[in-house]
Design a protein around this motif. Structure first.
Motif, PDB file in Angstrom:
ATOM      1  N   SER A 141       4.108 -29.872  73.750  1.00 49.30           N
ATOM      2  CA  SER A 141       3.957 -28.533  73.185  1.00 49.30           C
ATOM      3  C   SER A 141       3.176 -27.602  74.115  1.00 49.30           C
ATOM      4  O   SER A 141       3.249 -26.383  73.979  1.00 49.30           O
ATOM      5  CB  SER A 141       3.297 -28.602  71.804  1.00 49.30           C
ATOM      6  OG  SER A 141       1.935 -28.960  71.898  1.00 49.30           O
ATOM      7  N   LEU A 142       2.447 -28.169  75.062  1.00 50.68           N
ATOM      8  CA  LEU A 142       1.699 -27.345  76.020  1.00 50.68           C
ATOM      9  C   LEU A 142       2.594 -26.779  77.123  1.00 50.68           C
ATOM     10  O   LEU A 142       2.267 -25.765  77.728  1.00 50.68           O
ATOM     11  CB  LEU A 142       0.578 -28.164  76.661  1.00 50.68           C
ATOM     12  CG  LEU A 142      -0.613 -28.463  75.779  1.00 50.68           C
ATOM     13  CD1 LEU A 142      -1.532 -29.480  76.461  1.00 50.68           C
ATOM     14  CD2 LEU A 142      -1.375 -27.191  75.454  1.00 50.68           C
ATOM     15  N   LEU A 148      -5.976 -21.074  77.956  1.00 53.48           N
ATOM     16  CA  LEU A 148      -5.088 -21.058  79.104  1.00 53.48           C
ATOM     17  C   LEU A 148      -5.380 -19.791  79.888  1.00 53.48           C
ATOM     18  O   LEU A 148      -5.337 -18.685  79.329  1.00 53.48           O
ATOM     19  CB  LEU A 148      -3.626 -21.081  78.659  1.00 53.48           C
ATOM     20  CG  LEU A 148      -2.635 -21.126  79.806  1.00 53.48           C
ATOM     21  CD1 LEU A 148      -2.591 -22.539  80.385  1.00 53.48           C
ATOM     22  CD2 LEU A 148      -1.261 -20.696  79.354  1.00 53.48           C
ATOM     23  N   LEU A 149      -5.708 -19.939  81.159  1.00 51.93           N
ATOM     24  CA  LEU A 149      -6.073 -18.803  82.006  1.00 51.93           C
ATOM     25  C   LEU A 149      -5.131 -18.712  83.196  1.00 51.93           C
ATOM     26  O   LEU A 149      -4.794 -19.730  83.808  1.00 51.93           O
ATOM     27  CB  LEU A 149      -7.504 -18.956  82.513  1.00 51.93           C
ATOM     28  CG  LEU A 149      -8.593 -19.172  81.466  1.00 51.93           C
ATOM     29  CD1 LEU A 149      -9.932 -19.387  82.147  1.00 51.93           C
ATOM     30  CD2 LEU A 149      -8.648 -18.008  80.503  1.00 51.93           C
ATOM     31  N   GLN A 188      -5.872 -18.101  73.928  1.00 49.07           N
ATOM     32  CA  GLN A 188      -6.651 -19.084  73.162  1.00 49.07           C
ATOM     33  C   GLN A 188      -5.680 -19.961  72.390  1.00 49.07           C
ATOM     34  O   GLN A 188      -4.794 -19.464  71.699  1.00 49.07           O
ATOM     35  CB  GLN A 188      -7.605 -18.381  72.204  1.00 49.07           C
ATOM     36  CG  GLN A 188      -8.510 -19.352  71.489  1.00 49.07           C
ATOM     37  CD  GLN A 188      -9.504 -18.641  70.570  1.00 49.07           C
ATOM     38  OE1 GLN A 188      -9.743 -17.458  70.698  1.00 49.07           O
ATOM     39  NE2 GLN A 188     -10.063 -19.388  69.661  1.00 49.07           N
ATOM     40  N   LEU A 189      -5.831 -21.276  72.551  1.00 47.57           N
ATOM     41  CA  LEU A 189      -4.951 -22.243  71.901  1.00 47.57           C
ATOM     42  C   LEU A 189      -5.747 -23.113  70.939  1.00 47.57           C
ATOM     43  O   LEU A 189      -6.933 -23.368  71.154  1.00 47.57           O
ATOM     44  CB  LEU A 189      -4.287 -23.144  72.950  1.00 47.57           C
ATOM     45  CG  LEU A 189      -3.462 -22.439  74.026  1.00 47.57           C
ATOM     46  CD1 LEU A 189      -2.995 -23.445  75.068  1.00 47.57           C
ATOM     47  CD2 LEU A 189      -2.282 -21.726  73.409  1.00 47.57           C
ATOM     48  N   LYS A 190      -5.053 -23.572  69.913  1.00 45.69           N
ATOM     49  CA  LYS A 190      -5.672 -24.442  68.916  1.00 45.69           C
ATOM     50  C   LYS A 190      -4.750 -25.644  68.701  1.00 45.69           C
ATOM     51  O   LYS A 190      -3.537 -25.496  68.599  1.00 45.69           O
ATOM     52  CB  LYS A 190      -5.850 -23.680  67.604  1.00 45.69           C
ATOM     53  CG  LYS A 190      -6.426 -24.508  66.485  1.00 45.69           C
ATOM     54  CD  LYS A 190      -6.522 -23.666  65.220  1.00 45.69           C
ATOM     55  CE  LYS A 190      -6.939 -24.531  64.050  1.00 45.69           C
ATOM     56  NZ  LYS A 190      -6.935 -23.781  62.798  1.00 45.69           N
ATOM     57  N   GLU A 230       1.072 -30.086  67.313  1.00 46.75           N
ATOM     58  CA  GLU A 230       1.328 -29.232  68.473  1.00 46.75           C
ATOM     59  C   GLU A 230       0.160 -28.287  68.735  1.00 46.75           C
ATOM     60  O   GLU A 230      -0.724 -28.121  67.904  1.00 46.75           O
ATOM     61  CB  GLU A 230       2.606 -28.414  68.265  1.00 46.75           C
ATOM     62  CG  GLU A 230       2.497 -27.369  67.180  1.00 46.75           C
ATOM     63  CD  GLU A 230       3.765 -26.541  67.029  1.00 46.75           C
ATOM     64  OE1 GLU A 230       4.547 -26.430  67.992  1.00 46.75           O
ATOM     65  OE2 GLU A 230       3.959 -25.987  65.945  1.00 46.75           O
ATOM     66  N   TRP A 231       0.205 -27.682  69.926  1.00 43.26           N
ATOM     67  CA  TRP A 231      -0.738 -26.637  70.289  1.00 43.26           C
ATOM     68  C   TRP A 231      -0.101 -25.300  69.927  1.00 43.26           C
ATOM     69  O   TRP A 231       1.073 -25.070  70.214  1.00 43.26           O
ATOM     70  CB  TRP A 231      -1.037 -26.678  71.786  1.00 43.26           C
ATOM     71  CG  TRP A 231      -1.951 -27.796  72.160  1.00 43.26           C
ATOM     72  CD1 TRP A 231      -1.592 -29.054  72.539  1.00 43.26           C
ATOM     73  CD2 TRP A 231      -3.375 -27.754  72.170  1.00 43.26           C
ATOM     74  NE1 TRP A 231      -2.707 -29.801  72.801  1.00 43.26           N
ATOM     75  CE2 TRP A 231      -3.824 -29.019  72.583  1.00 43.26           C
ATOM     76  CE3 TRP A 231      -4.311 -26.771  71.887  1.00 43.26           C
ATOM     77  CZ2 TRP A 231      -5.168 -29.330  72.709  1.00 43.26           C
ATOM     78  CZ3 TRP A 231      -5.658 -27.078  72.015  1.00 43.26           C
ATOM     79  CH2 TRP A 231      -6.072 -28.344  72.418  1.00 43.26           C
ATOM     80  N   VAL A 232      -0.882 -24.419  69.311  1.00 47.33           N
ATOM     81  CA  VAL A 232      -0.374 -23.109  68.917  1.00 47.33           C
ATOM     82  C   VAL A 232      -1.278 -22.013  69.494  1.00 47.33           C
ATOM     83  O   VAL A 232      -2.477 -22.209  69.667  1.00 47.33           O
ATOM     84  CB  VAL A 232      -0.277 -22.950  67.383  1.00 47.33           C
ATOM     85  CG1 VAL A 232       0.766 -23.889  66.815  1.00 47.33           C
ATOM     86  CG2 VAL A 232      -1.616 -23.170  66.717  1.00 47.33           C
ATOM     87  N   GLU A 233      -0.662 -20.876  69.759  1.00 47.62           N
ATOM     88  CA  GLU A 233      -1.406 -19.718  70.275  1.00 47.62           C
ATOM     89  C   GLU A 233      -2.142 -19.045  69.126  1.00 47.62           C
ATOM     90  O   GLU A 233      -1.555 -18.725  68.097  1.00 47.62           O
ATOM     91  CB  GLU A 233      -0.439 -18.742  70.930  1.00 47.62           C
ATOM     92  CG  GLU A 233      -1.107 -17.547  71.534  1.00 47.62           C
ATOM     93  CD  GLU A 233      -0.146 -16.648  72.276  1.00 47.62           C
ATOM     94  OE1 GLU A 233      -0.375 -15.424  72.240  1.00 47.62           O
ATOM     95  OE2 GLU A 233       0.822 -17.152  72.886  1.00 47.62           O
TER      96      GLU A 233
END
Length: 147
Positions: free
Chosen positions: A59-60, A86-87, A99-101, A106-109
């Protein structure tokens, strides 16, 4: 090639110094000693070591895609594995912080912030142009010699 690698490391360090300076919240986090970051290569290598597809890691991938100056990095602060940043720097010199959580699967914005950054250029060593020209010539013409 070693000189080029050194220049690329300097270029990347300058990019992330500019990104951290652009976002005040991140600049405060830099004093924290518990900072970790991962590149797309790190995530791909982890998947390879696991020997299977991992939904959470996959998911990333969508966050690492696209054009940027230098690398994209996923930062974690204070040892918190559930919240990441994520930069990266866009080719238009805009600095981006996503910024992700982490959720269960999964990872979400959570938030995206874009601010104007400095123009940072990669200073190629002069020997790189000569090397690339010679490599192209060899790949195109093989052992053919003019002299």
């Amino acid at each position: 090639m070693n000189e080029f690698r050194e220049k690329y490391v300097e270029f990347t360090n300058n990019i992330f110094a500019d990104i951290f300076a652009t976002f005040e919240d991140l600049a405060k986090q830099q004093t924290n000693r518990d900072i970790k970051y991962f590149t797309f290569d790190n995530i791909r290598d982890t998947t390879l070591l696991l020997g299977k597809e991992e939904k959470l890691l996959n998911s990333l991938s969508k966050f690492f895609g696209g054009v940027s100056k230098g690398d994209r990095r996923l930062y974690f602060f204070n040892g918190d594995p559930n919240k990441g940043y994520l930069l990266y720097k866009e080719s238009s010199n805009q600095n981006v912080m996503v910024q992700l959580k982490r959720t269960k699967n999964e990872w979400v914005e959570v938030k995206r912030d874009v601010k104007k950054g400095r123009d940072i250029e990669l200073k190629k060593p002069k020997c790189l142009d000569e090397y690339l020209l010679r490599r192209w010539f060899y790949e195109s013409f093989g052992e053919y010699k003019i002299f």
